[in-house]
Design a protein around this motif. Structure first.
Motif, PDB file in Angstrom:
ATOM      1  N   GLU A 125      -6.128  38.903   7.471  1.00  0.00           N
ATOM      2  CA  GLU A 125      -5.048  39.508   8.250  1.00  0.00           C
ATOM      3  C   GLU A 125      -3.672  39.056   7.773  1.00  0.00           C
ATOM      4  O   GLU A 125      -2.667  39.684   8.114  1.00  0.00           O
ATOM      5  N   LEU A 129      -2.299  44.519   5.875  1.00  0.00           N
ATOM      6  CA  LEU A 129      -2.497  45.783   5.161  1.00  0.00           C
ATOM      7  C   LEU A 129      -2.287  46.973   6.081  1.00  0.00           C
ATOM      8  O   LEU A 129      -2.683  46.934   7.247  1.00  0.00           O
ATOM      9  N   PRO A 130      -1.704  48.044   5.554  1.00  0.00           N
ATOM     10  CA  PRO A 130      -1.629  49.290   6.334  1.00  0.00           C
ATOM     11  C   PRO A 130      -3.043  49.803   6.627  1.00  0.00           C
ATOM     12  O   PRO A 130      -3.983  49.506   5.881  1.00  0.00           O
ATOM     13  N   LYS A 131      -3.192  50.569   7.704  1.00  0.00           N
ATOM     14  CA  LYS A 131      -4.547  50.826   8.208  1.00  0.00           C
ATOM     15  C   LYS A 131      -5.453  51.615   7.248  1.00  0.00           C
ATOM     16  O   LYS A 131      -6.654  51.365   7.212  1.00  0.00           O
ATOM     17  N   GLY A 132      -4.871  52.529   6.470  1.00  0.00           N
ATOM     18  CA  GLY A 132      -5.681  53.287   5.516  1.00  0.00           C
ATOM     19  C   GLY A 132      -6.199  52.393   4.401  1.00  0.00           C
ATOM     20  O   GLY A 132      -7.360  52.480   3.987  1.00  0.00           O
ATOM     21  N   LEU A 134      -6.550  49.116   4.619  1.00  0.00           N
ATOM     22  CA  LEU A 134      -7.522  48.210   5.240  1.00  0.00           C
ATOM     23  C   LEU A 134      -8.892  48.880   5.355  1.00  0.00           C
ATOM     24  O   LEU A 134      -9.917  48.285   4.990  1.00  0.00           O
ATOM     25  N   ALA A 135      -8.892  50.116   5.822  1.00  0.00           N
ATOM     26  CA  ALA A 135     -10.161  50.831   6.012  1.00  0.00           C
ATOM     27  C   ALA A 135     -10.895  50.980   4.678  1.00  0.00           C
ATOM     28  O   ALA A 135     -12.117  50.813   4.602  1.00  0.00           O
ATOM     29  N   ALA A 136     -10.167  51.285   3.608  1.00  0.00           N
ATOM     30  CA  ALA A 136     -10.797  51.450   2.293  1.00  0.00           C
ATOM     31  C   ALA A 136     -11.396  50.129   1.809  1.00  0.00           C
ATOM     32  O   ALA A 136     -12.493  50.099   1.246  1.00  0.00           O
ATOM     33  N   VAL A 196     -12.403  47.565   3.705  1.00  0.00           N
ATOM     34  CA  VAL A 196     -13.560  47.259   4.552  1.00  0.00           C
ATOM     35  C   VAL A 196     -14.767  48.102   4.122  1.00  0.00           C
ATOM     36  O   VAL A 196     -15.900  47.603   4.051  1.00  0.00           O
ATOM     37  N   ALA A 197     -14.518  49.359   3.795  1.00  0.00           N
ATOM     38  CA  ALA A 197     -15.595  50.239   3.332  1.00  0.00           C
ATOM     39  C   ALA A 197     -16.174  49.731   2.012  1.00  0.00           C
ATOM     40  O   ALA A 197     -17.393  49.753   1.792  1.00  0.00           O
ATOM     41  N   HIS A 198     -15.301  49.274   1.146  1.00  0.00           N
ATOM     42  CA  HIS A 198     -15.719  48.710  -0.134  1.00  0.00           C
ATOM     43  C   HIS A 198     -16.679  47.532   0.104  1.00  0.00           C
ATOM     44  O   HIS A 198     -17.750  47.445  -0.493  1.00  0.00           O
ATOM     45  N   VAL A 235     -10.883  42.400  14.888  1.00  0.00           N
ATOM     46  CA  VAL A 235      -9.644  43.110  14.536  1.00  0.00           C
ATOM     47  C   VAL A 235      -9.472  44.235  15.541  1.00  0.00           C
ATOM     48  O   VAL A 235     -10.392  45.014  15.771  1.00  0.00           O
TER      49      VAL A 235
END
Lengths: 113, 113
Positions: free
Chosen positions: B9, B13-16, B18-20, B22-24, B112
């Motif tokens: 944290e 990171l901007p949310k998009g 961050l989501a990428a 986390v998906a990785h 989060v």
């Protein structure tokens, strides 16, 4: 090779919830891809792009077009224990697949920031 | 069975993005798991939890403890094309694995939001 995950921005999910849903779509899209597509995508470093849709209907339309083109898709419905109603469609993965095949469908869409 | 993804944290990171990331981590953790763990996790509906760490060092420590316990891990370093410096550690996946084995390591950590 790439995978795009399109999120339903109308839900305004908190970022942790959004990340979990996008991850869910990414894993399911990966599982749904062919062995060859999986392997080529892994070799390319698993490129992922997170894009925004304005509604659930937009996700249904994109899923339909991607399926028609023979691309692996994964439409994610939330179990709804916490933030949203059960069955709410939160996001859609398309791919892993060839960049061009995906860009035919999502090429004009905007990134989630 | 579950998978946790812990994010750094301190990077904000901007949310998009961050989501990428986390998906990785989620996909790489899935790939790193045993066939049995993969199968049990899929049957359980792929439960995922996104937790917060305050630093890169915290992620290194968690990775070390999870590896010692024999759990699948995936530490994600960003290629750094856009938001962060190349090689920056953005997140860590632990699992899929048994809930108890993961809770031994991350049981007191915060979600989060």
């Amino acid at each position: 090779m790439k995978q795009v995950i399109i999120v339903n921005e109308s839900l305004k999910l908190p970022k942790g919830k959004l990340a979990a849903q996008v991850a869910h779509a990414a894993v399911q899209g990966f599982i749904n891809a062919s062995t060859g597509a999986k392997s080529r995508w892994l070799k390319a470093g698993m490129p992922k792009v997170v894009l925004r849709a304005e509604s659930e209907n937009e996700l249904f339309e994109l899923e339909s077009r991607a399926s028609s083109d023979g691309l692996p898709v994964a439409l994610i419905r939330d179990a709804g224990h916490t933030v949203v109603k059960p069955g709410t469609v939160t996001c859609l993965a398309i791919g892993p697949a060839e960049d061009e095949a995906i860009d035919n469908i999502t090429g004009t869409m905007k990134l989630v920031r």
